[in-house]
Write an enzyme that holds these catalytic residues in place. Structure first.
Site, PDB file in Angstrom:
ATOM      1  N   TYR A  39      11.711  30.770 -13.479  1.00  0.00           N
ATOM      2  CA  TYR A  39      10.356  30.269 -13.191  1.00  0.00           C
ATOM      3  C   TYR A  39       9.311  31.346 -13.479  1.00  0.00           C
ATOM      4  CZ  TYR A  39      10.997  25.573 -11.372  1.00  0.00           C
ATOM      5  OH  TYR A  39      11.232  24.233 -11.267  1.00  0.00           O
ATOM      6  N   GLY A  91      14.935  30.999  12.343  1.00  0.00           N
ATOM      7  CA  GLY A  91      16.053  31.934  12.265  1.00  0.00           C
ATOM      8  C   GLY A  91      15.653  33.338  12.699  1.00  0.00           C
ATOM      9  N   VAL A 103      15.079  21.940   3.460  1.00  0.00           N
ATOM     10  CA  VAL A 103      14.423  22.216   2.174  1.00  0.00           C
ATOM     11  C   VAL A 103      15.316  21.899   0.962  1.00  0.00           C
ATOM     12  CG1 VAL A 103      12.845  23.930   3.125  1.00  0.00           C
ATOM     13  CG2 VAL A 103      15.018  24.700   2.153  1.00  0.00           C
ATOM     14  N   GLY A 156      19.182  27.867  12.914  1.00  0.00           N
ATOM     15  CA  GLY A 156      18.020  28.450  13.606  1.00  0.00           C
ATOM     16  C   GLY A 156      17.943  27.958  15.048  1.00  0.00           C
ATOM     17  N   ASN A 191      15.533  23.334   9.356  1.00  0.00           N
ATOM     18  CA  ASN A 191      16.276  22.132   9.755  1.00  0.00           C
ATOM     19  C   ASN A 191      17.091  22.392  11.023  1.00  0.00           C
ATOM     20  OD1 ASN A 191      18.373  23.675   8.842  1.00  0.00           O
ATOM     21  ND2 ASN A 191      19.254  22.128   7.496  1.00  0.00           N
ATOM     22  N   TYR A 233      27.998  31.646  -0.461  1.00  0.00           N
ATOM     23  CA  TYR A 233      26.753  32.356  -0.150  1.00  0.00           C
ATOM     24  C   TYR A 233      26.345  33.227  -1.335  1.00  0.00           C
ATOM     25  CZ  TYR A 233      23.557  35.330   2.629  1.00  0.00           C
ATOM     26  OH  TYR A 233      22.467  36.004   3.123  1.00  0.00           O
TER      27      TYR A 233
END
Ligand code: UDP
Length: 329
Positions: free
Chosen positions: A162, A13, A60, A39, A35, A148
């Site tokens: 995390y 990208g 991903v 991009g 993928n 988005y």
């Protein structure tokens, strides 16, 4: 000594490819992943001969496997322009949510530091101006941009979880409007739209009355900010962008002057939930990273125009060569 290894998702990208270039230059072994849904291979084809670059054609949103050690992960895979995420809303949600989860898991298993690409869109149509990192935003979850905005908000929440619960080493960058070479001419965003129109001899389409504002950052400045954030020890979100704000109408006039086009400005309806104003408050980046943008809009636009002039006639007239239907929803 063996090179440090970095995984960059969205490598083909606009931003991902510039990040690949930067980390190769810094002496890293770069593993690009994409993928290719939005991009373009041509953005990274110059890296393929290099032994310090490898590429995985992979989505991903599905389980991510990378052999060998991994010191850093940059998660930049996502459709990022409004017309793209209107066409591929579910993939947009999946890459920001499932994709982020997969990469956080990968970072945990490899002991990598991970930086995720968030966005000024987490502020929605902001009622606070300029936008500081403390502002919670004004987002419509079920509007056209919701896919988005909410994916990126979820991404931030997941990344912080995390960090807090697994003590993962994380960074979050909130990216404001950025431009430069390798933007897709037909991705619908305002700068390639205007320059493409000028090059084809078409009128420039301003949406609404053009009083809405944006603040445009040149890509090299943005990459430098991201590099410094990655190397910092700050886990909370940081705005990276150029505070030099302009109305879209004035921006159209700048492009007319830049390109010397004889065409005029025509007005089209404003898309739903199009933010009225946007300007980053970069106090944090200035203090924490000693970073601020260096490239003026006139200089950045000149370089970008030179890039768009190198496109072939085919590329200039190809409306949308992306076949989104071939990807699973
Ligand atoms: N815009 C415009 N004409 C175009 C494309 C975009 O006036 O041909 C406007 C759009 O409505 C928005 C601004 O330019 O107000 C920036 O749009 P872009 O899609 O580049 O980014 P974003 O809205 O996500 O900041």
């Amino acid at each position: 000594m063996a090179k440090q290894r970095i995984l960059i998702t969205g490598a083909a990208g606009f931003l991902g490819s510039h990040l690949c270039d930067r980390f190769i230059r810094e002496g890293y072994h770069v593993i690009g992943m994409d993928n290719l849904i939005t991009g373009e291979m041509k953005n990274i084809q110059h890296l393929f001969p290099l032994p310090e670059f490898e590429f995985y054609h992979h989505d991903v949103s599905k389980y991510v496997h990378v052999p060998g050690p991994l010191h850093y992960i940059l998660h930049f895979a996502s459709p990022a322009s409004p017309i793209d995420y209107l066409k591929i809303p579910i993939q947009t949600l999946k890459v920001g949510s499932l994709g982020t989860h997969n990469l956080l898991g990968l970072a945990r298993s490899k002991g990598s530091r991970i930086l995720v690409a968030s966005t000024s869109e987490v502020y929605g149509d902001p009622t606070v101006h300029p936008q500081t990192e403390e502002y919670y935003g004004n987002v419509n979850p079920v509007g056209p941009r919701g896919v988005y905005d909410e994916a990126k908000r979820f991404q931030e929440a997941m990344t912080m979880a995390y960090h807090t619960y697994h003590k993962l080493d994380t960074r979050i960058v909130r990216i404001f409007n950025t431009y430069g070479p390798r933007m897709r001419l037909n991705d619908g965003r305002v700068l390639p739209a205007f320059i493409g129109q000028a090059l084809r001899g078409e009128d420039l389409t301003v949406f609404g009355d053009g009083s809405q504002t944006r603040s445009f950052c040149y890509v090299d400045d943005l990459i430098e900010g991201i590099y410094r954030l990655l190397m910092s020890d700050y886990p909370m979100p940081v705005n990276i962008g150029n505070p030099d704000e302009i109305t879209i109408l004035d921006f159209a006039k700048e492009i007319i002057r830049l390109t010397g086009t004889q065409q005029k400005i025509v007005f089209k309806p404003l898309p739903k939930d199009d933010p009225m104003q946007r300007q980053p408050d970069i106090t944090k980046a200035r203090k924490l990273l000693n970073w601020e943008p260096k490239v003026s809009r006139s200089e950045g636009l000149r370089i970008t125009y030179e890039y768009f002039k190198t496109l072939t006639q085919d590329e200039l007239y190809q409306r949308d060569h992306k076949n989104f239907d071939s990807y699973s929803r």
